[in-house]
Design an enzyme around this catalytic site. Structure first.
Site, PDB file in Angstrom:
ATOM      1  N   PRO A 198     -13.063  36.993 115.725  1.00 32.73           N
ATOM      2  CA  PRO A 198     -12.228  35.938 115.149  1.00 32.73           C
ATOM      3  C   PRO A 198     -12.879  35.414 113.876  1.00 32.73           C
ATOM      4  CG  PRO A 198     -13.421  35.123 117.066  1.00 32.73           C
ATOM      5  CD  PRO A 198     -13.691  36.587 116.981  1.00 32.73           C
ATOM      6  N   GLN A 214      -8.553  32.713 120.271  1.00 35.20           N
ATOM      7  CA  GLN A 214      -9.764  31.905 120.320  1.00 35.20           C
ATOM      8  C   GLN A 214      -9.400  30.432 120.154  1.00 35.20           C
ATOM      9  OE1 GLN A 214     -13.021  31.413 117.273  1.00 35.20           O
ATOM     10  NE2 GLN A 214     -14.243  32.405 118.879  1.00 35.20           N
ATOM     11  N   CYS A 240     -19.126  28.607 116.163  1.00 33.74           N
ATOM     12  CA  CYS A 240     -18.851  28.280 114.767  1.00 33.74           C
ATOM     13  C   CYS A 240     -19.724  27.118 114.302  1.00 33.74           C
ATOM     14  CB  CYS A 240     -17.379  27.922 114.590  1.00 33.74           C
ATOM     15  SG  CYS A 240     -16.941  27.554 112.878  1.00 33.74           S
ATOM     16  N   HIS A 294     -23.229  36.170 119.497  1.00 32.65           N
ATOM     17  CA  HIS A 294     -23.668  36.383 118.115  1.00 32.65           C
ATOM     18  C   HIS A 294     -25.184  36.268 118.126  1.00 32.65           C
ATOM     19  CE1 HIS A 294     -22.894  35.574 113.577  1.00 32.65           C
ATOM     20  NE2 HIS A 294     -24.083  36.105 113.763  1.00 32.65           N
ATOM     21  N   ASN A 340     -22.587  40.708 118.829  1.00 35.64           N
ATOM     22  CA  ASN A 340     -21.955  40.439 117.550  1.00 35.64           C
ATOM     23  C   ASN A 340     -23.040  40.052 116.541  1.00 35.64           C
ATOM     24  OD1 ASN A 340     -20.308  37.604 116.179  1.00 35.64           O
ATOM     25  ND2 ASN A 340     -19.847  39.693 115.612  1.00 35.64           N
ATOM     26  N   GLY A 341     -22.780  40.347 115.264  1.00 39.41           N
ATOM     27  CA  GLY A 341     -23.690  39.911 114.217  1.00 39.41           C
ATOM     28  C   GLY A 341     -24.314  41.066 113.448  1.00 39.41           C
ATOM     29  N   GLY A 342     -23.944  41.237 112.192  1.00 41.32           N
ATOM     30  CA  GLY A 342     -24.588  42.215 111.337  1.00 41.32           C
ATOM     31  C   GLY A 342     -24.290  43.667 111.638  1.00 41.32           C
TER      32      GLY A 342
END
Length: 350
Positions: free
Chosen positions: A27, A80, A110, A181, A221-223
């Site tokens: 999202p 979400q 977030c 994340h 999640n992340g990169g």
């Protein structure tokens, strides 16, 4: 309220979404709207797609039901939600279930100032008890699977201590799927953009959480920027991989081969064919009063790294904002990629 029978009936639907969650598009505010998701679905039939974050106050107090709109072709699609009031989140879940979403995800990741001021998002990492209360209320309100997207910690928290405690408390309320994340969120001192890049990634911690909590379905999640990485993480035992910016800026690189490589279908998709398939969708959107640029802004990266990509972007960027711009502009832009050979899959307007 959910019942024992309804809980038993959840198994098949949940398993389908969990299979889809082997790969998901994260999202992303201002990016993963319904037009973006429609394009992504043309590129991959199986990848799980997420909406932008929608706040529970906007739905419950503002009655902003237009935020829940999506095309039936987007399934499997997850909503979400952002919020921290259990009763309000529960009401929002009822609305989401009525709209047929396949999953409802609570945002605990977030880092924006606006989200912090509303006491939701990453700041909730500091209050796992409240998160557990929220997801318990959400689960009681509907039969859609409730999941949580979180960070590994915030500010001065020690992730190796905070994250296991967070997973323990929230899973005790019945959530068994998490998207993590693999970065801290620094709520003080870093902008939301900086929070996507500056805090170091800790993939090993997320892998360790899967080992420590084997009963949980955990996506990382992340990169992450390639299907090679996705396959590596799945091989290492994670249940899913969530990709954000790379899936948006270079969607064909991530999604066109995903069905074959990640889901074993043996199929691939063609971005040129996807452009032709977008034309009837754009025609409907314009007929309903929409503008071309609302759709094509999500298509600018479709040919990233391919000859003609710059011309494709230029034609769309310059032409789509003009009054009266229509789907024929896509064919003009596509000519920059194909060199004029657009016979295959060419669209004929009814």
């Amino acid at each position: 309220m959910t019942t024992a029978n309804s809980k038993n009936q959840e198994t098949s639907g949940f398993s389908e979404v969990r299979r889809a969650a082997r790969l998901s598009v994260a999202p992303m505010m201002d990016w993963t709207d319904r037009h973006c998701r429609y394009l992504h679905r043309l590129l991959s039939r199986h990848t799980l797609l997420y909406t932008e974050m929608v706040t529970s106050p906007a739905l419950v107090r503002g009655n902003a039901l237009h935020l829940l709109r999506y095309d039936a072709n987007e399934h499997p699609v997850a909503l979400q939600l952002g919020g921290s009031d259990p009763a309000e989140l529960a009401q929002a879940c009822v609305m989401a279930e009525d709209h047929g979403y396949d999953e409802i995800n609570l945002n605990v990741g977030c880092p924006s100032d606006r989200v912090q001021s509303g006491c939701f998002g990453a700041i909730l990492m500091e209050n796992p008890k409240l998160v557990a209360e929220c997801v318990a209320a959400m689960r009681d309100a509907c039969n859609v699977e409730i999941t949580v997207k979180c960070r590994i910690g915030v500010d001065d928290q020690e992730p190796t201590e905070v994250l296991p405690d967070f997973l323990t408390q929230v899973s005790s309320a019945g959530v068994t799927r998490f998207q993590i994340h693999a970065r801290k969120a620094w709520l003080q001192g870093l902008s939301p953009k900086e929070n996507r890049d500056i805090p170091p990634l800790d993939y090993d911690l997320v892998l360790a959480m899967k080992q420590q909590f084997p009963e949980l379905h955990i996506s990382i999640n992340g990169g992450i920027t390639s299907l090679d990485q996705v396959e590596t993480f799945l091989t290492q035992g994670l249940d899913g991989v969530m990709i954000g910016r790379s899936a948006y800026h270079s969607p064909a690189d991530i999604l066109c081969a995903a069905d074959g490589r990640i889901y074993g279908t043996g199929s691939t998709s063609d971005p040129i064919e996807a452009v032709h398939q977008m034309i009837p969708y754009i025609e409907r959107h314009i007929a309903e009063g929409g503008r071309l640029g609302q759709v094509t802004r999500h298509m600018l990266g479709l040919f990233t790294g391919r000859p003609g990509a710059r011309g494709w972007r230029r034609v769309l960027s310059e032409g789509a904002p003009k009054d009266g711009a229509g789907p024929e502009l896509l064919l003009e832009a596509l000519d920059r990629v194909t060199g004029g050979d657009i016979a295959v899959g060419a669209h004929t307007s009814a």
